[in-house]
Motif scaffolding. Structure first.
Motif, PDB file in Angstrom:
ATOM      1  N   MET A   1       0.848  -1.194   0.000  1.00  0.00           N
ATOM      2  CA  MET A   1       0.000   0.000   0.000  1.00  0.00           C
ATOM      3  C   MET A   1       0.880   1.240   0.000  1.00  0.00           C
ATOM      4  O   MET A   1       1.758   1.387   0.854  1.00  0.00           O
ATOM      5  CB  MET A   1      -0.922  -0.006   1.218  1.00  0.00           C
ATOM      6  CG  MET A   1      -1.754   1.256   1.375  1.00  0.00           C
ATOM      7  SD  MET A   1      -3.002   1.087   2.691  1.00  0.00           S
ATOM      8  CE  MET A   1      -4.321   0.310   1.770  1.00  0.00           C
ATOM      9  N   ILE A   2       0.652   2.108  -0.977  1.00  0.00           N
ATOM     10  CA  ILE A   2       1.438   3.331  -1.110  1.00  0.00           C
ATOM     11  C   ILE A   2       0.535   4.537  -0.898  1.00  0.00           C
ATOM     12  O   ILE A   2      -0.500   4.674  -1.559  1.00  0.00           O
ATOM     13  CB  ILE A   2       2.098   3.421  -2.500  1.00  0.00           C
ATOM     14  CG1 ILE A   2       3.006   2.214  -2.743  1.00  0.00           C
ATOM     15  CG2 ILE A   2       2.884   4.725  -2.636  1.00  0.00           C
ATOM     16  CD1 ILE A   2       3.592   2.158  -4.147  1.00  0.00           C
ATOM     17  N   PHE A   3       0.920   5.401   0.011  1.00  0.00           N
ATOM     18  CA  PHE A   3       0.224   6.664   0.208  1.00  0.00           C
ATOM     19  C   PHE A   3       1.043   7.747  -0.491  1.00  0.00           C
ATOM     20  O   PHE A   3       2.179   8.023  -0.101  1.00  0.00           O
ATOM     21  CB  PHE A   3       0.084   6.982   1.697  1.00  0.00           C
ATOM     22  CG  PHE A   3      -0.900   6.104   2.416  1.00  0.00           C
ATOM     23  CD1 PHE A   3      -2.233   6.476   2.525  1.00  0.00           C
ATOM     24  CD2 PHE A   3      -0.496   4.902   2.980  1.00  0.00           C
ATOM     25  CE1 PHE A   3      -3.147   5.664   3.188  1.00  0.00           C
ATOM     26  CE2 PHE A   3      -1.396   4.087   3.646  1.00  0.00           C
ATOM     27  CZ  PHE A   3      -2.729   4.461   3.746  1.00  0.00           C
ATOM     28  N   GLY A   4       0.487   8.340  -1.535  1.00  0.00           N
ATOM     29  CA  GLY A   4       1.199   9.370  -2.282  1.00  0.00           C
ATOM     30  C   GLY A   4       1.250   9.047  -3.760  1.00  0.00           C
ATOM     31  O   GLY A   4       1.764   7.988  -4.143  1.00  0.00           O
ATOM     32  N   GLY A   5       0.728   9.954  -4.590  1.00  0.00           N
ATOM     33  CA  GLY A   5       0.665   9.700  -6.026  1.00  0.00           C
ATOM     34  C   GLY A   5       1.600  10.555  -6.848  1.00  0.00           C
ATOM     35  O   GLY A   5       1.376  10.745  -8.054  1.00  0.00           O
TER      36      GLY A   5
ATOM     37  N   SER B   1      -4.152   8.400  -3.240  1.00  0.00           N
ATOM     38  CA  SER B   1      -3.730   9.793  -3.361  1.00  0.00           C
ATOM     39  C   SER B   1      -4.876  10.623  -3.933  1.00  0.00           C
ATOM     40  O   SER B   1      -5.664  10.114  -4.738  1.00  0.00           O
ATOM     41  CB  SER B   1      -2.510   9.902  -4.280  1.00  0.00           C
ATOM     42  OG  SER B   1      -2.102  11.249  -4.425  1.00  0.00           O
ATOM     43  N   PRO B   2      -4.971  11.900  -3.551  1.00  0.00           N
ATOM     44  CA  PRO B   2      -6.010  12.758  -4.135  1.00  0.00           C
ATOM     45  C   PRO B   2      -5.705  13.118  -5.586  1.00  0.00           C
ATOM     46  O   PRO B   2      -6.606  13.411  -6.367  1.00  0.00           O
ATOM     47  CB  PRO B   2      -5.995  13.998  -3.232  1.00  0.00           C
ATOM     48  CG  PRO B   2      -4.612  14.020  -2.652  1.00  0.00           C
ATOM     49  CD  PRO B   2      -4.240  12.583  -2.476  1.00  0.00           C
ATOM     50  N   THR B   3      -4.420  13.094  -5.958  1.00  0.00           N
ATOM     51  CA  THR B   3      -4.002  13.375  -7.332  1.00  0.00           C
ATOM     52  C   THR B   3      -2.884  12.413  -7.711  1.00  0.00           C
ATOM     53  O   THR B   3      -2.196  11.864  -6.843  1.00  0.00           O
ATOM     54  CB  THR B   3      -3.484  14.822  -7.482  1.00  0.00           C
ATOM     55  OG1 THR B   3      -2.355  15.007  -6.611  1.00  0.00           O
ATOM     56  CG2 THR B   3      -4.573  15.831  -7.137  1.00  0.00           C
ATOM     57  N   PHE B   4      -2.702  12.235  -9.020  1.00  0.00           N
ATOM     58  CA  PHE B   4      -1.659  11.331  -9.501  1.00  0.00           C
ATOM     59  C   PHE B   4      -0.827  12.023 -10.581  1.00  0.00           C
ATOM     60  O   PHE B   4      -1.372  12.730 -11.434  1.00  0.00           O
ATOM     61  CB  PHE B   4      -2.275  10.050 -10.068  1.00  0.00           C
ATOM     62  CG  PHE B   4      -2.997   9.225  -9.043  1.00  0.00           C
ATOM     63  CD1 PHE B   4      -2.304   8.350  -8.225  1.00  0.00           C
ATOM     64  CD2 PHE B   4      -4.369   9.352  -8.878  1.00  0.00           C
ATOM     65  CE1 PHE B   4      -2.963   7.601  -7.267  1.00  0.00           C
ATOM     66  CE2 PHE B   4      -5.040   8.611  -7.924  1.00  0.00           C
ATOM     67  CZ  PHE B   4      -4.333   7.731  -7.111  1.00  0.00           C
TER      68      PHE B   4
ATOM     69  N   ALA C   1      -0.295  -1.013 -10.839  1.00  0.00           N
ATOM     70  CA  ALA C   1      -0.888  -0.710  -9.537  1.00  0.00           C
ATOM     71  C   ALA C   1      -2.332  -0.243  -9.682  1.00  0.00           C
ATOM     72  O   ALA C   1      -2.723   0.344 -10.694  1.00  0.00           O
ATOM     73  CB  ALA C   1      -0.071   0.367  -8.829  1.00  0.00           C
ATOM     74  N   SER C   2      -3.114  -0.504  -8.647  1.00  0.00           N
ATOM     75  CA  SER C   2      -4.486  -0.002  -8.580  1.00  0.00           C
ATOM     76  C   SER C   2      -4.452   1.390  -7.965  1.00  0.00           C
ATOM     77  O   SER C   2      -3.896   1.577  -6.877  1.00  0.00           O
ATOM     78  CB  SER C   2      -5.352  -0.930  -7.722  1.00  0.00           C
ATOM     79  OG  SER C   2      -5.392  -2.235  -8.259  1.00  0.00           O
ATOM     80  N   LEU C   3      -5.029   2.375  -8.655  1.00  0.00           N
ATOM     81  CA  LEU C   3      -5.006   3.754  -8.184  1.00  0.00           C
ATOM     82  C   LEU C   3      -6.343   4.106  -7.548  1.00  0.00           C
ATOM     83  O   LEU C   3      -7.400   3.942  -8.169  1.00  0.00           O
ATOM     84  CB  LEU C   3      -4.702   4.710  -9.340  1.00  0.00           C
ATOM     85  CG  LEU C   3      -3.444   4.398 -10.172  1.00  0.00           C
ATOM     86  CD1 LEU C   3      -3.220   5.491 -11.210  1.00  0.00           C
ATOM     87  CD2 LEU C   3      -2.226   4.247  -9.273  1.00  0.00           C
TER      88      LEU C   3
END
Length: 223
Positions: A14-18, A39-42, A50-52
């Protein structure tokens, strides 16, 4: 720190940050694990497979996100110190592996004091088939790690093909009447022979034939 490889097959990351860092981490792990990026933006960078998930969790929301996904590794790659700290706390409380992107660029006493037993680093890596080499400066110099990685890329060219070739040769030699030490010496001679490497890299000669020649010379003829 001691280098340690981990098999992430069938596991979740799990990654927090886009941003660009989150994208790079996603590409790195999505080749093996199921990766979820929140993330709110990518960024426009590739996130691999990865699943966004477009969302903006607050520090108090992190626990629910982590509990729901049940990841093996959590990566904090946001630009929000409070959120990154909350992510780290949740990882520690749940005994999950943690990678903090905001600490990979420095090796200050403060960062070392804040690190936990579950915190890991993701070194620069070079791959050629089954061969994988990792380089880390302990966060002291990412530029140096990148430079060394580029140098190693040239040095291990065709190493993957050599690994495949010698694996086949080892299997064949086990069927011969020779001792383990003789087999070991023969394979070592193949690995160190420049003509075998030349055959693998350029195709100007048959690497398999060259390897057979080396083994025959090392073992004193056919058996």
């Amino acid at each position: 720190m001691i280098p340690l490889y981990h098999d992430f097959t069938e596991e979740k990351v799990m990654i927090f940050g886009g941003g660009p860092v989150g994208a790079r981490k996603a590409r790195r792990f999505s080749s093996e694990a199921h990766v979820i990026v929140i993330s709110p933006t990518f960024s426009k960078d590739s996130f691999g497979t990865a699943s966004l998930v477009r969302a903006a969790p607050s520090p108090s929301d992190v626990h629910e996100w982590v509990t729901r996904a049940d990841p093996t590794l959590i990566i904090a790659a946001t630009g929000n110190d409070e959120l990154n700290n909350s992510i780290a706390d949740i990882a520690h409380d749940n005994e999950l592996l943690l990678n903090r992107a905001d600490r990979s660029k420095a090796n200050s006493k403060e960062n070392r004091a804040l690190s936990t037993a579950y915190e890991v680093m993701t070194p620069a890596t070079v791959e050629d088939g089954p061969i994988q080499v990792a380089v880390s400066t302990g966060g002291r110099s990412p530029a140096l790690a990148k430079y060394l990685r580029e140098q190693i890329e040239t040095d291990i060219e065709s190493a993957g093909a050599m690994a495949t070739l010698t694996a086949d040769l080892r299997a064949e030699l086990r069927g011969r009447e020779c001792s383990p030490s003789e087999r070991r010496d023969a394979i070592r001679s193949v690995v160190r022979d420049p003509d075998v490497w030349k055959g693998l890299r350029t195709g100007e000669n048959n690497a398999r034939q060259e390897a057979t020649r080396v083994i025959r010379n090392t073992m004193g003829g056919e058996r």
